[in-house]
Design an enzyme around this catalytic site. Structure first.
Site, PDB file in Angstrom:
ATOM      1  N   ASN A  38       0.867  -1.188   0.000  1.00  0.00           N
ATOM      2  CA  ASN A  38       0.000   0.000   0.000  1.00  0.00           C
ATOM      3  C   ASN A  38       0.902   1.236   0.000  1.00  0.00           C
ATOM      4  OD1 ASN A  38       0.492   0.918   2.823  1.00  0.00           O
ATOM      5  ND2 ASN A  38      -0.445  -1.064   3.293  1.00  0.00           N
ATOM      6  N   VAL A  66      -0.533 -10.610   1.050  1.00  0.00           N
ATOM      7  CA  VAL A  66       0.820 -10.988   0.621  1.00  0.00           C
ATOM      8  C   VAL A  66       1.865 -10.023   1.211  1.00  0.00           C
ATOM      9  CG1 VAL A  66       0.784  -9.750  -1.610  1.00  0.00           C
ATOM     10  CG2 VAL A  66       2.126 -11.828  -1.362  1.00  0.00           C
ATOM     11  N   ASP A  67       1.483  -8.786   1.398  1.00  0.00           N
ATOM     12  CA  ASP A  67       2.368  -7.781   2.008  1.00  0.00           C
ATOM     13  C   ASP A  67       2.772  -8.236   3.418  1.00  0.00           C
ATOM     14  OD1 ASP A  67       3.700  -5.391   2.323  1.00  0.00           O
ATOM     15  OD2 ASP A  67       1.897  -4.146   2.572  1.00  0.00           O
ATOM     16  N   ILE A 122      -7.511  -7.877  -0.837  1.00  0.00           N
ATOM     17  CA  ILE A 122      -8.126  -6.804  -0.040  1.00  0.00           C
ATOM     18  C   ILE A 122      -8.639  -5.661  -0.941  1.00  0.00           C
ATOM     19  CG2 ILE A 122      -7.583  -5.040   1.731  1.00  0.00           C
ATOM     20  CD1 ILE A 122      -5.589  -7.269   2.879  1.00  0.00           C
ATOM     21  N   TYR A 123      -7.969  -5.423  -2.069  1.00  0.00           N
ATOM     22  CA  TYR A 123      -8.367  -4.327  -2.971  1.00  0.00           C
ATOM     23  C   TYR A 123      -9.478  -4.710  -3.966  1.00  0.00           C
ATOM     24  CZ  TYR A 123      -4.628  -1.242  -1.242  1.00  0.00           C
ATOM     25  OH  TYR A 123      -3.825  -0.430  -0.463  1.00  0.00           O
TER      26      TYR A 123
HETATM   27  N1  AR6 Z   1       1.804 -15.632  -1.751  1.00  0.00           N
HETATM   28  C1  AR6 Z   1       1.186 -15.318  -2.915  1.00  0.00           C
HETATM   29  N2  AR6 Z   1       0.003 -14.683  -2.984  1.00  0.00           N
HETATM   30  C2  AR6 Z   1      -0.586 -14.350  -1.814  1.00  0.00           C
HETATM   31  C3  AR6 Z   1      -0.007 -14.629  -0.551  1.00  0.00           C
HETATM   32  C4  AR6 Z   1       1.248 -15.298  -0.551  1.00  0.00           C
HETATM   33  N3  AR6 Z   1       1.885 -15.600   0.569  1.00  0.00           N
HETATM   34  N4  AR6 Z   1      -0.853 -14.160   0.417  1.00  0.00           N
HETATM   35  C5  AR6 Z   1      -1.926 -13.622  -0.216  1.00  0.00           C
HETATM   36  N5  AR6 Z   1      -1.767 -13.741  -1.551  1.00  0.00           N
HETATM   37  P1  AR6 Z   1      -3.681  -8.876  -1.126  1.00  0.00           P
HETATM   38  P2  AR6 Z   1      -4.211  -6.385  -2.613  1.00  0.00           P
HETATM   39  C6  AR6 Z   1      -2.652 -13.312  -2.653  1.00  0.00           C
HETATM   40  O1  AR6 Z   1      -4.883  -8.691  -0.295  1.00  0.00           O
HETATM   41  O2  AR6 Z   1      -5.530  -6.894  -3.009  1.00  0.00           O
HETATM   42  C7  AR6 Z   1      -2.387  -5.390   2.119  1.00  0.00           C
HETATM   43  O3  AR6 Z   1      -2.879  -5.128   3.404  1.00  0.00           O
HETATM   44  C8  AR6 Z   1      -4.113 -13.090  -2.373  1.00  0.00           C
HETATM   45  O4  AR6 Z   1      -4.819 -14.330  -2.364  1.00  0.00           O
HETATM   46  O5  AR6 Z   1      -2.439  -9.350  -0.481  1.00  0.00           O
HETATM   47  O6  AR6 Z   1      -3.328  -5.782  -3.657  1.00  0.00           O
HETATM   48  C9  AR6 Z   1      -1.532  -4.259   1.593  1.00  0.00           C
HETATM   49  O7  AR6 Z   1      -0.775  -3.669   2.614  1.00  0.00           O
HETATM   50  C10 AR6 Z   1      -4.509 -12.224  -3.543  1.00  0.00           C
HETATM   51  O8  AR6 Z   1      -4.829 -13.014  -4.678  1.00  0.00           O
HETATM   52  O9  AR6 Z   1      -3.276  -7.492  -1.902  1.00  0.00           O
HETATM   53  C11 AR6 Z   1      -2.556  -3.330   1.031  1.00  0.00           C
HETATM   54  O10 AR6 Z   1      -3.109  -2.530   2.047  1.00  0.00           O
HETATM   55  C12 AR6 Z   1      -3.244 -11.438  -3.869  1.00  0.00           C
HETATM   56  O11 AR6 Z   1      -2.205 -12.053  -3.105  1.00  0.00           O
HETATM   57  C13 AR6 Z   1      -3.613  -4.253   0.478  1.00  0.00           C
HETATM   58  O12 AR6 Z   1      -3.488  -5.459   1.226  1.00  0.00           O
HETATM   59  C14 AR6 Z   1      -3.338  -9.983  -3.497  1.00  0.00           C
HETATM   60  O13 AR6 Z   1      -4.085  -9.843  -2.312  1.00  0.00           O
HETATM   61  C15 AR6 Z   1      -3.358  -4.579  -0.958  1.00  0.00           C
HETATM   62  O14 AR6 Z   1      -4.444  -5.341  -1.456  1.00  0.00           O
END
Ligand code: AR6
Length: 175
Positions: A29, A38-39, A129-130
C-alpha cells in the site's frame, strides 16, 4: 502465445515468499509500512531489514503512489530483491483501475530490468483486499507481461504466483 514467450512465462499455485527467484513483487500500500495479505506475509518472512529500507524510501519520497513501484532488499527471503508496487482499489472500474494495474506490472518490470533481474515472481496484485475482479486482473497481467517480455529480452523468466484456485484458473486460461 508464441513459443519463445511460452518458455519465459509460467503460473503456479503457492506462497510467493518461498520462491527462489531474483525478485518477488509485493502488493503493498502507499505507506510502504506493511499490511495484511501478501504484504504481511512478505514482511513476516523477510524480517525487519525489508521494513527498514521501506521506511528509508518513505522518508525520502513520502511513500509510493498507486501504479508506481520501489525496490528493496529481500531480508531473509531467498529472493535478492522485493519490488513493492501499489495496486488500485477496485471501484467498479470508474477510477482508471485497469490502467493503474497495468502500470504496476510495467513499473515493477522496469525496476527489475534496471537491477539486472533475470527471474521475477508476481502475486495477483489488487485481487485480495483491494477487490479487483480476478478475471480482468489476470487478463491485464498476462497481456502486459507478454508485451514487456517481447520488449526486454534480458528478463528470462516471469512466474505468476496464485494463492487461491480462482486466480489460478483465470491465469490457466492464457498460460
Ligand atoms: N503468496 C502469494 N500470494 C498471496 C499470498 C502469498 N503468501 N498471500 C496472499 N496472496 P492482497 P491487494 C494473494 O490482499 O488486493 C495489504 O494489506 C491473495 O490471495 O495481499 O493488492 C496491503 O498492505 C490475492 O490473490 O493485496 C494493502 O493494504 C493477492 O495475493 C492491500 O493489502 C493480493 O491480495 C493490498 O491489497
Amino acid at each position: 502465445m508464441c513459443q519463445a514467450i511460452d518458455k519465459r512465462i509460467s503460473v503456479i499455485k503457492g506462497d510467493i515468499t518461498k520462491l527462489e527467484v531474483d525478485a518477488i513483487v509485493n502488493a503493498a500500500n502507499s505507506s510502504l509500512l506493511g499490511g495484511g495479505g501478501v504484504d504481511g506475509a512478505i514482511h513476516k518472512a523477510g524480517g525487519r531489514e525489508i521494513l527498514e529500507e521501506c521506511i528509508k524510501i518513505r522518508n525520502k519520497q513520502g511513500g509510493c503512489a498507486i501504479g508506481e513501484a520501489v525496490i528493496t532488499n529481500a531480508g531473509y527471503l531467498k529472493a535478492k530483491f522485493v519490488i513493492h508496487t501499489v495496486g488500485p482499489v477496485w471501484n467498479e472500474g470508474t477510477k482508471g483501475e485497469v490502467e493503474l494495474l497495468d502500470r504496476c506490472y510495467k513499473n515493477s518490470f522496469q525496476l527489475a530490468h534496471e537491477h539486472n533481474v533475470k527471474s521475477i515472481a508476481y502475486p495477483c496484485i489488487s485481487t485480495g483486499i483491494y477487490r479487483f475482479p480476478k478475471d480482468i486482473a489476470a487478463k491485464v497481467a498476462v497481456n502486459k507481461i507478454i508485451s514487456l517480455l517481447l520488449e526486454h529480452t534480458s528478463i528470462e523468466k516471469v512466474i505468476f504466483v496464485c494463492f487461491d484456485d480462482a486466480n489460478y484458473l483465470e491465469y490457466k486460461k492464457y498460460i
